[in-house]
Design a protein around this motif. Sequence first.
Motif, mmCIF file in Angstrom:
data_model
loop_
_atom_site.group_PDB
_atom_site.id
_atom_site.type_symbol
_atom_site.label_atom_id
_atom_site.label_comp_id
_atom_site.label_asym_id
_atom_site.label_seq_id
_atom_site.Cartn_x
_atom_site.Cartn_y
_atom_site.Cartn_z
ATOM 1 N N SER A 105 0.954 -1.260 0.022
ATOM 2 C CA SER A 105 0.078 -0.015 -0.148
ATOM 3 C C SER A 105 0.849 1.140 0.030
ATOM 4 C CB SER A 105 -0.893 0.040 1.201
ATOM 5 O OG SER A 105 -0.354 0.207 2.362
ATOM 6 N N ASP A 106 0.345 2.536 -0.121
ATOM 7 C CA ASP A 106 1.043 3.605 -0.255
ATOM 8 C C ASP A 106 1.857 4.085 1.076
ATOM 9 O OD1 ASP A 106 0.123 3.893 -2.605
ATOM 10 O OD2 ASP A 106 -1.531 5.360 -2.201
ATOM 11 N N SER A 107 1.154 3.518 2.085
ATOM 12 C CA SER A 107 1.761 3.777 3.422
ATOM 13 C C SER A 107 1.869 2.320 4.187
ATOM 14 C CB SER A 107 0.844 4.470 4.491
ATOM 15 O OG SER A 107 1.238 4.645 5.714
ATOM 16 N N GLU A 108 3.391 2.364 4.702
ATOM 17 C CA GLU A 108 4.006 1.102 5.252
ATOM 18 C C GLU A 108 3.005 0.720 6.391
ATOM 19 O OE1 GLU A 108 7.927 -0.619 7.326
ATOM 20 O OE2 GLU A 108 8.024 0.480 5.731
ATOM 21 N N GLN A 109 2.405 1.836 7.268
ATOM 22 C CA GLN A 109 1.386 1.438 8.515
ATOM 23 C C GLN A 109 0.134 0.909 8.056
ATOM 24 O OE1 GLN A 109 3.083 4.736 7.915
ATOM 25 N NE2 GLN A 109 4.643 4.392 9.510
ATOM 26 N N GLU A 110 -0.242 1.239 6.802
ATOM 27 C CA GLU A 110 -1.390 0.412 6.540
ATOM 28 C C GLU A 110 -1.352 -0.692 5.728
ATOM 29 O OE1 GLU A 110 -3.407 3.684 3.974
ATOM 30 O OE2 GLU A 110 -3.188 4.993 5.464
ATOM 31 N N SER A 111 -0.150 -1.327 5.372
ATOM 32 C CA SER A 111 0.107 -2.473 4.588
ATOM 33 C C SER A 111 -0.422 -3.591 5.594
ATOM 34 C CB SER A 111 1.354 -2.554 4.309
ATOM 35 O OG SER A 111 2.326 -2.401 5.279
ATOM 36 N N ASP A 112 -1.163 -4.387 5.326
ATOM 37 C CA ASP A 112 -1.516 -5.695 6.019
ATOM 38 C C ASP A 112 -0.406 -6.813 6.004
ATOM 39 O OD1 ASP A 112 -4.070 -4.894 6.233
ATOM 40 O OD2 ASP A 112 -4.921 -5.713 4.720
ATOM 41 N N LEU A 113 -0.027 -7.293 7.123
ATOM 42 C CA LEU A 113 0.802 -8.380 7.240
ATOM 43 C C LEU A 113 -0.059 -9.622 6.824
ATOM 44 C CD1 LEU A 113 3.888 -9.517 7.981
ATOM 45 C CD2 LEU A 113 3.026 -9.269 10.251
ATOM 46 N N ILE A 114 0.461 -10.458 5.791
ATOM 47 C CA ILE A 114 -0.220 -11.607 5.527
ATOM 48 C C ILE A 114 0.359 -12.870 5.919
ATOM 49 C CG2 ILE A 114 -1.121 -12.902 3.117
ATOM 50 C CD1 ILE A 114 -1.354 -10.054 2.058
ATOM 51 N N VAL A 115 1.662 -12.691 6.023
ATOM 52 C CA VAL A 115 2.552 -13.951 6.004
ATOM 53 C C VAL A 115 3.567 -13.773 7.015
ATOM 54 C CG1 VAL A 115 3.740 -15.980 5.159
ATOM 55 C CG2 VAL A 115 1.673 -15.589 4.309
ATOM 56 N N THR A 116 4.176 -14.414 7.881
ATOM 57 C CA THR A 116 5.553 -14.605 8.391
ATOM 58 C C THR A 116 5.861 -15.905 8.137
ATOM 59 O OG1 THR A 116 4.784 -15.090 10.703
ATOM 60 C CG2 THR A 116 5.010 -12.583 9.964
ATOM 61 N N ALA A 117 7.456 -15.793 8.159
ATOM 62 C CA ALA A 117 7.946 -17.466 7.976
ATOM 63 C C ALA A 117 9.297 -17.358 8.588
ATOM 64 C CB ALA A 117 7.592 -17.860 6.462
ATOM 65 N N GLU A 118 9.728 -18.512 8.618
ATOM 66 C CA GLU A 118 11.150 -18.869 8.775
ATOM 67 C C GLU A 118 11.542 -20.095 8.061
ATOM 68 O OE1 GLU A 118 12.836 -18.514 13.058
ATOM 69 O OE2 GLU A 118 12.683 -20.646 12.860
ATOM 70 N N ALA A 119 12.815 -19.982 7.512
ATOM 71 C CA ALA A 119 13.190 -21.138 6.711
ATOM 72 C C ALA A 119 14.589 -21.578 7.070
ATOM 73 C CB ALA A 119 13.195 -20.913 5.332
ATOM 74 N N LEU A 120 14.842 -22.885 7.309
ATOM 75 C CA LEU A 120 16.256 -23.209 7.264
ATOM 76 C C LEU A 120 16.709 -23.838 6.082
ATOM 77 C CD1 LEU A 120 18.468 -23.877 9.266
ATOM 78 C CD2 LEU A 120 17.634 -26.304 9.442
#
Length: 165
Positions: A105-120
Amino acid sequence: MNPDETRMEPFTTYLRVRRYEMDVHGHVNNAVYQHYLEQAAIEHSESLGFTAALYEKLGGTFVMRRITIDYLRPAFAGDTLALTTWLQEMRGSRALRRYEIRRSSDSEQESDLIVTAEALWVWVDIQTMRPKAIPDQILETYGLLTSQNQGRKSQQIKQQIKEVN
């Protein structure tokens, strides 16, 4: 050592969600996110000069050994997603990579966090596909990019990549 001490500066790439990536519920199929994460890792490596051809010269490649994905919100066809990745730690044959996917989105504060991940990821010998130590050239280049060393110039990184070639 505190893991945050070696955290690499984040790399972000963008993609637009395609219709064929939807599941029966009308949002991105969970399995597709792993493809997104792998693509972000590849683009990050390539942005530093570490191409498949260079890995071949070094006699190895990274393969994903384990991944943990937290699905927080759905993404839909036509969404533009920001894929951010960084290396948390590299030691021996292992590299721990983290990710965030946000709806752009135009503003980082307004962007939705959809996924977090960690990979080895594990560095393996191309011939045997068995783990081996990550080459010093890779460790040194990534080490120059950690938050501890962010004052160093990108010229140093380019010089090290030239030396590998």
